[in-house]
Design a protein around this motif. Structure first.
Motif, PDB file in Angstrom:
ATOM      1  N   TYR A  27      48.790  42.455  36.502  1.00 53.80           N
ATOM      2  CA  TYR A  27      48.256  41.152  36.089  1.00 53.80           C
ATOM      3  C   TYR A  27      49.298  40.042  36.259  1.00 53.80           C
ATOM      4  CZ  TYR A  27      44.781  44.069  33.776  1.00 53.80           C
ATOM      5  OH  TYR A  27      43.822  44.996  33.513  1.00 53.80           O
ATOM      6  N   LEU A 196      39.935  37.487  28.957  1.00 52.29           N
ATOM      7  CA  LEU A 196      40.960  37.895  27.988  1.00 52.29           C
ATOM      8  C   LEU A 196      42.375  37.612  28.482  1.00 52.29           C
ATOM      9  CD1 LEU A 196      39.331  40.992  26.308  1.00 52.29           C
ATOM     10  CD2 LEU A 196      39.774  38.742  25.340  1.00 52.29           C
ATOM     11  N   GLU A 197      42.577  37.587  29.790  1.00 51.00           N
ATOM     12  CA  GLU A 197      43.882  37.113  30.273  1.00 51.00           C
ATOM     13  C   GLU A 197      43.824  35.590  30.339  1.00 51.00           C
ATOM     14  OE1 GLU A 197      47.087  37.993  33.801  1.00 51.00           O
ATOM     15  OE2 GLU A 197      45.045  37.681  34.450  1.00 51.00           O
ATOM     16  N   ILE A 246      43.162  40.376  38.294  1.00 48.24           N
ATOM     17  CA  ILE A 246      43.388  39.456  37.174  1.00 48.24           C
ATOM     18  C   ILE A 246      42.558  39.903  35.981  1.00 48.24           C
ATOM     19  CG2 ILE A 246      43.932  37.523  38.705  1.00 48.24           C
ATOM     20  CD1 ILE A 246      41.177  36.317  37.906  1.00 48.24           C
ATOM     21  N   GLY A 247      42.902  39.378  34.817  1.00 50.21           N
ATOM     22  CA  GLY A 247      42.228  39.772  33.585  1.00 50.21           C
ATOM     23  C   GLY A 247      40.993  38.947  33.306  1.00 50.21           C
ATOM     24  N   GLY A 248      40.069  38.957  34.258  1.00 47.22           N
ATOM     25  CA  GLY A 248      38.797  38.260  34.066  1.00 47.22           C
ATOM     26  C   GLY A 248      38.821  36.852  34.628  1.00 47.22           C
ATOM     27  N   ILE A 489      38.514  40.190  40.469  1.00 51.54           N
ATOM     28  CA  ILE A 489      38.578  39.490  39.183  1.00 51.54           C
ATOM     29  C   ILE A 489      38.050  40.369  38.050  1.00 51.54           C
ATOM     30  CG2 ILE A 489      38.410  37.246  40.305  1.00 51.54           C
ATOM     31  CD1 ILE A 489      35.505  37.073  39.318  1.00 51.54           C
ATOM     32  N   GLY A 490      37.796  41.636  38.365  1.00 55.72           N
ATOM     33  CA  GLY A 490      37.373  42.548  37.309  1.00 55.72           C
ATOM     34  C   GLY A 490      36.062  43.254  37.599  1.00 55.72           C
TER      35      GLY A 490
END
Lengths: 776, 290, 157
Positions: A27, A196-197, A246-248, A489-490
């Protein structure tokens, strides 16, 4: 539908899952460079003010402070931050400044500090003394549009940033032909993206002035273009490094935020890498879904045929135009007009500036706001005319093979009616009872909401990016690397692209990897947004893999003494069609292509018979010709406690015409996650601001509620109606956004079916349910 | 944001030592048990000048003790400790304690303490009204010694208790009335991880087949301090806890309470829900009477 | 002024000098480069930072490091044994419970605590036990399934 090779259509485990369950080092939030400084911003406490004077002397003397930026130190160029709209684009309102001398919402940055630690940077920021001249602020759309309202920008009249109309057929004749006219207003609220990120970046400027930046975002090339523009640099001076994942994103990372240019400027000033991250509280004043109020007026014949559809939409854009100016168009043309067919349509949309936080992008991009109204109004019409809501929707919607209502082309594959029928059957639609018929205070009900015709590229705007590019490289061990600017992106994009490449090349999916990339070494790619990943990027990586395969067969042909046209590949081997025993492993072929042309032996140099040398690389850079049109129908069952107004979603059935499913587990995840966001959006989420001051009242997860595992239904059934769309990779269409567009109307309709309470403004809190029931 | 003014976290080993530290550092020091509330305050910028935190975890105040007449809860007992205590779980009198600590997420249960929850005097928290309904008292220790403070004298206003600057809570004493008494707690929240929108705790007792000494408290953001529904209690006392009495008591509670509204819920909703929760809790408590 | 504490982190006693305001989350991420615990909110609201302290799930963003002298901390990095995933980790992989993954490590640690006190939880107990951890991608459906699988109550699909 049968699987293709062993990969497409199977529940392949996400390629990064083991990494993510053991620590998740990829991340952007983890990027940590030697000598890195930490940046923090000072933000305005006023909704509308002019900066009169700033004093940074005390802040400067704090030990550990390395640089301070005020509006005097940053370029005052105006820009639009949206990644997918080129800065020179036609439909782009350029009204934002990195740190201007006028602040237009509470929380707008006015200064930035780089220091040895985050704590010192924060302390220093608080020591900056700012003198403001407060200006009159407007915090509602009505106030902003009122006569004599203070102008938030000088380019608008009455603070209206966008004022567009769209008309087809003869709406007046449509009203004349109607037996009944229905008119209602529906309102949606501002909710936060809540990836959440948080937004985070590290910028590093080298001795030549080259900017290298890591960031949690959804578009590599968008960030490059915007950052170069804001800093006044050629794009070649900016390198954006692609994060492994990435975290969303959810649409909240589709625009440049102040932290990327500020950290770059702070790095230039200090000659050290600078990291900036938003706190959760800062996120709540950064990435919020556009609130829209939509007034719907629909004419219907007694038999349930729609004769006219008219609507007017009012969007609170907040301080800057940005996404509000595009969301309003997508909302009107696709969210509203497109869903149900009718020759006579009229839509009027306005996006209005206020001194609220700037509205942004979020999954569905104007669609959920429209469907919340449209889907409820249909049920209201059906109740009045005593028609079945499923049949009404079937009667008034497009069928496979029909012409596209706005653009060239047809509905190549389109199984919307099947979605409705299958979903209705699974939820038990025919057993639906009249509103409020359950005895006792807890009443259950069933509701339906739809999302159709939603995918990227439908808008056909000339300055909207849609193309992708990819390289595929074969390695001597028979594995393949994908290089692409498309970011996971998730949603499991990396896995899906690996599956597509594996199927195209005939190698096991474990032998395909998504490799690293940055803007200097891979082709342009549009953002990871608008449900386009599987369809548009997938088509491109498939084309690149096909290109690699062609070269693979050319080399293999010399080794098998066969024409490349006669070859095929599977399970890691190239073979002669019809004579599978004549084969060579892909590893051997790739190794041959990489090997020296002449091998030295005891007998002297031995030239190789294969003339082709050089690594096997496939490439593609292309625009999808057509974006095939998906459709989905969501059915939910809810229980409403009529003593407290509390609503629980008990069960959901979602049927979606997805084209071919590449990864069923990933597709289910999209539906399940979309339902969660839909439940949050419909029942509880609300980014709230003080109506007097414009300050955020819900700046953390104590005050901003989104569903936990406990609020989710135990039963979520995904029905994928598969079709083989000629325009998608292996027939795949798209999915993500529909999953959030369908639930709000479905849940609202189910609440009505349970209780007889019709709530037309989101979120449908327990309090609003009780009020609608006349019990408060 | 970090509490950058913090110079030291002190880790005293005796109650006297804590009192001395509080006396010598005054307003610049704060006691900390589980730390969850302090972190919440710090993150919201509500604590800025504190330079010393006094960690209470090393004092051995994490004991639960019962005798025939009372339960003694050390101030550092966590929610998880309470929830896991067989003594408490099997007691109808104390059932409201288990009700209340079952709500928060596990990470909070594992850290948050009874003492911290009460001493924070935050109107959105749940245990204060439970302990009030159970007629508990707090033991405060200070430089001049110990004193017992009935809980209804503890809460002064928002985040304000009647503790002196040099005092802190070492524990609570909850009386255990004879058989025929039971309690209940329930709250309304938006998700399973939320502060109360309204919360109600009740305790009912029957003697000679008539109810007496009932307690009904409302919290969860209805005001700066918990509210006692005295009119409702009067209706209940002397009744046989029949349905009609419970309904009347709930109605009286709605009449007498004047909650405030905020962005989480309106005053009207909190008022109406007070009635729903009072009745539900009374039914629950009645059912629990052995 | 930094204070010294000795904490056993993932089985290894570690001497740590920490500023008094430093949280366990900061110590793990910044000083020890154990980035499994994530920063998501800093107010104990999202659960991304969940670790075990003496076997109990805790928000590391709400825990001051200097108060942990002599305590035992387990982060997600301490679960896999010689590269072999722990049953909960493996179940998250097998069920497709990982999407963006930012919540995953915290979610796994919350599940570890739950299963340590309740080896065969019901669905309701799983959902309640994970209510201190937010996820924005998955709808929790496959996460709940992963915990069922890890507890031996279901085969991975």
């Amino acid at each position: 539908m049968a699987t293709i090779s062993d990969t497409v259509g199977t529940r392949v485990r996400h390629h990064d899952a083991i990494d993510k369950v053991t620590g998740g080092r990829g991340y952007p939030v983890n990027v940590n460079l030697a000598g890195m400084l930490h940046g923090r911003m000072l933000r305005s406490p006023y909704a509308h003010a002019r900066i009169v004077r700033m004093d940074i002397d005390e802040a400067k003397t704090l030990p550990g402070v390395r640089a301070i930026l005020t509006p005097d130190d940053v370029p005052q160029v105006k820009y639009s931050p949206i990644y997918f709209m080129p800065t020179e684009g036609l439909a782009c309102i350029q009204d934002m400044t990195l740190m201007g001398r006028t602040v237009r919402h509470v929380g707008q940055p006015v200064a930035a500090v780089a220091a040895d630690t985050m704590e010192i940077a924060e302390q220093a920021a608080q020591l900056i003394d700012v003198e403001y001249e407060e200006l009159p602020a407007v915090l509602t759309v009505e106030d902003a549009m009122a006569d004599g309202a203070p102008a938030i920008h000088d380019y608008t009249s009455g603070n209206v940033a966008v004022d567009e109309t769209f008309e087809t057929g003869d709406p007046d004749a449509g009203f004349a032909a109607a037996d009944h006219v229905f008119e209602q207003t529906y309102e949606t609220q501002r909710i936060n993206v809540c990836a959440l990120e948080p937004h985070v970046c590290v910028a590093d400027v080298d001795a030549y002035g080259n900017v290298t930046i890591h960031s949690s975002m959804q578009h590599l090339f968008g960030l490059r273009e915007k950052l170069a523009f804001v800093l006044g640099l050629p794009v070649s001076k900016v390198k954006v490094v692609k994060p492994p994942y990435i975290g969303g994103g959810f649409g909240g990372k589709l625009d440049i935020t102040p932290i990327e240019p500020l950290s770059a400027l702070l790095s230039m000033e200090t000659h050290r890498p600078v990291r900036m991250a938003l706190s959760r509280a800062e996120e709540f004043v950064t990435s919020n879904k556009c609130p829209i109020r939509i007034r719907l007026k629909t004419g219907v014949k007694s038999d349930g045929t729609i004769t006219v559809r008219e609507a007017s939409s009012l969007l609170d854009a907040g301080a800057y135009a940005t996404h509000g100016s595009t969301v309003i168009m997508v909302h009107g043309l696709f969210g509203y007009c497109f869903t149900y067919k009718c020759p006579n349509r009229r839509w009027h949309g306005r996006s209005v500036h206020t001194n609220n936080v700037t509205s942004g992008g979020f999954r569905g991009y104007g669609g959920p706001q429209a469907s919340f109204g449209v889907e409820q109004q249909i049920d209201e019409i059906c109740e009045k005319l005593e028609l079945d809501p499923v049949e009404f929707r079937i009667r008034n919607s497009h069928s496979e093979g029909e012409d596209h209502p706005f653009f060239d082309g047809t509905f190549t594959t389109y199984r919307f009616h099947e979605c409705l029928r299958k979903g209705a059957e699974r939820i038990g639609w025919s057993d639906r009872t009249a509103p409020g018929s359950d005895p006792g205070p807890v009443k259950t009900g069933i509701g339906l909401g739809c999302a159709v015709t939603w995918t990227s590229n439908c808008t056909a705007q000339p300055d909207l990016y849609e193309h992708s590019g990819a390289f595929i490289k074969l390695n001597p061990d028979g594995s393949a690397d994908i290089a692409s600017a498309a970011i996971d992106i998730g949603c499991g994009q990396n896995t899906i692209f690996c599956q597509i490449v594996a199927a195209e090349l005939g190698i096991p999916v474990e032998m395909v990897r998504m490799s690293s990339a940055d803007t200097s070494n891979v082709p342009f790619d549009a953002p990871m947004h608008a449900s386009r990943g599987t369809n548009a990027v997938g088509a491109t990586v498939k084309a690149a893999a096909a290109d690699a395969r062609e070269q693979l067969f050319r080399v293999a042909g010399t080794m098998l003494d066969a024409s490349p046209d006669d070859l095929d590949a599977k399970d890691g081997r190239v073979f002669v069609k019809g004579a599978e025993i004549v084969s060579v492993s892909i590893a051997e072929v790739a190794a041959r292509a990489d090997s020296p042309l002449v091998t030295m032996t005891r007998q002297g140099p031995q030239p190789d018979a294969t003339p082709y040398r050089g690594t096997i690389i496939g490439s593609a850079a292309m625009n999808p010709a057509v974006s095939p049109i998906p459709a989905g129908a969501m059915f939910v069952q809810v229980a409403v406690n009529t003593d407290t107004g509390e609503v629980r979603v008990l069960r959901a059935v979602y049927a979606h015409d997805i084209g071919r499913v590449i990864n069923p587990a990933g597709a289910e995840g999209q539906v399940e996650g979309g339902l969660q966001q839909g439940i949050g959006y419909t029942l509880m989420e609300h980014t709230q601001f003080d109506p007097e001051t414009g300050a955020c009242l819900s700046g953390d997860f104590l005050d901003y509620k989104m569903p936990t595992a406990f609020e989710m239904p135990a039963e979520i059934e995904c029905i994928f109606i598969e079709s083989d769309d000629p325009n998608g990779p292996f027939g795949a269409k798209s999915l993500s956004e529909c999953c959030l567009i369908a639930p709000p109307g479905a849940i609202a309709n189910a609440i009505y079916n349970a209780t007889g309470a019709r709530v037309r403004d989101l979120p449908i809190t327990p309090e609003k349910v009780l009020r609608a029931l006349g019990r408060l | 944001m970090a509490l950058t003014t913090l110079e030291e976290i002190l880790q005293p080993e005796s109650v006297d030592e804590v009192a001395e530290l509080l006396l010598s550092h005054g307003e610049s020091a704060m006691v900390m048990a589980g730390g969850t509330f302090i972190h919440g305050l710090v993150a919201r910028g509500l604590v800025t000048d504190v330079t010393k935190l006094i960690d209470l975890s090393g004092l051995g105040l994490n004991q639960l003790q019962t005798d025939r007449k009372s339960l003694r809860i050390g101030s550092a007992v966590t929610f998880a400790d309470l929830e896991g205590s067989e003594t408490i779980r099997s007691s109808a009198v104390l059932a409201a304690l288990v009700d209340a600590v079952s709500y928060p997420p596990q990470q909070i249960k594992n850290a948050a303490t009874v003492g911290g929850c009460v001493a924070s005097a935050c109107p959105y928290l749940d245990l204060p009204i439970v302990l009030l309904a159970l007629e508990a008292s707090a033991t405060a220790a200070g430089s001049t010694g110990k004193r017992e403070i009935p809980l209804d004298e503890l809460f002064v206003s928002l985040f304000q208790t009647s503790l002196n600057t040099d005092e802190f809570i070492t524990g609570f004493t909850v009386p255990l009335p004879s058989a025929g008494t039971a309690s209940s707690f329930e709250k309304i929240e938006t998700t399973a991880n939320d502060l109360s929108i309204v919360s109600v705790a009740v305790r009912v007792s029957t003697g000679w087949r008539k109810s007496r000494n009932s307690r009904i408290f409302v919290g969860g953001g209805i005001g700066e301090v918990p509210f006692r529904c005295r009119a409702a209690e009067v209706i209940l006392d002397g009744s046989k806890l029949e349905d009609e009495a419970l309904r009347k008591a709930a109605g009286a509670a709605v009449e007498e309470i004047e909650p405030f509204g905020d962005h989480r819920a309106s005053a009207e909703y909190r008022k109406a829900m007070t009635g729903v929760l009072v009745e539900r809790n009374l039914r629950q408590a009645r059912a629990r009477i052995q | 002024m930094k204070q010294k504490v000795t904490i056993t982190v993932n089985g290894e006693p570690t001497e740590i000098w920490a500023a008094p305001h430093e949280t366990l989350l900061e110590t793990l991420r910044n000083d020890m480069h154990l980035v499994g615990a994530k920063q998501g909110c800093d107010t104990g609201g999202c659960g991304c930072c969940t670790v075990l302290i003496d076997g109990q799930s805790r928000y590391s963003c709400m825990t001051y490091t200097v108060t942990l002298d002599g305590r035992d901390v387990t982060s997600v990095e301490g679960l896999a044994d010689n590269g072999e995933l722990d049953a909960v980790q493996q179940a998250f992989v097998d069920t497709g419970a990982v999407q963006c993954g930012y919540c995953t490590c915290g979610m796994i640690m919350a599940a570890k605590h739950l299963l340590s006190v309740n080896p065969k939880p019901t669905d309701r107990e799983i959902r309640k036990g994970l209510s201190g951890n937010l996820c924005r991608c998955t709808g929790y459906h496959k996460i709940v399934e992963a915990v069922r699988v890890a507890s031996g109550q279901q085969e991975a699909s």
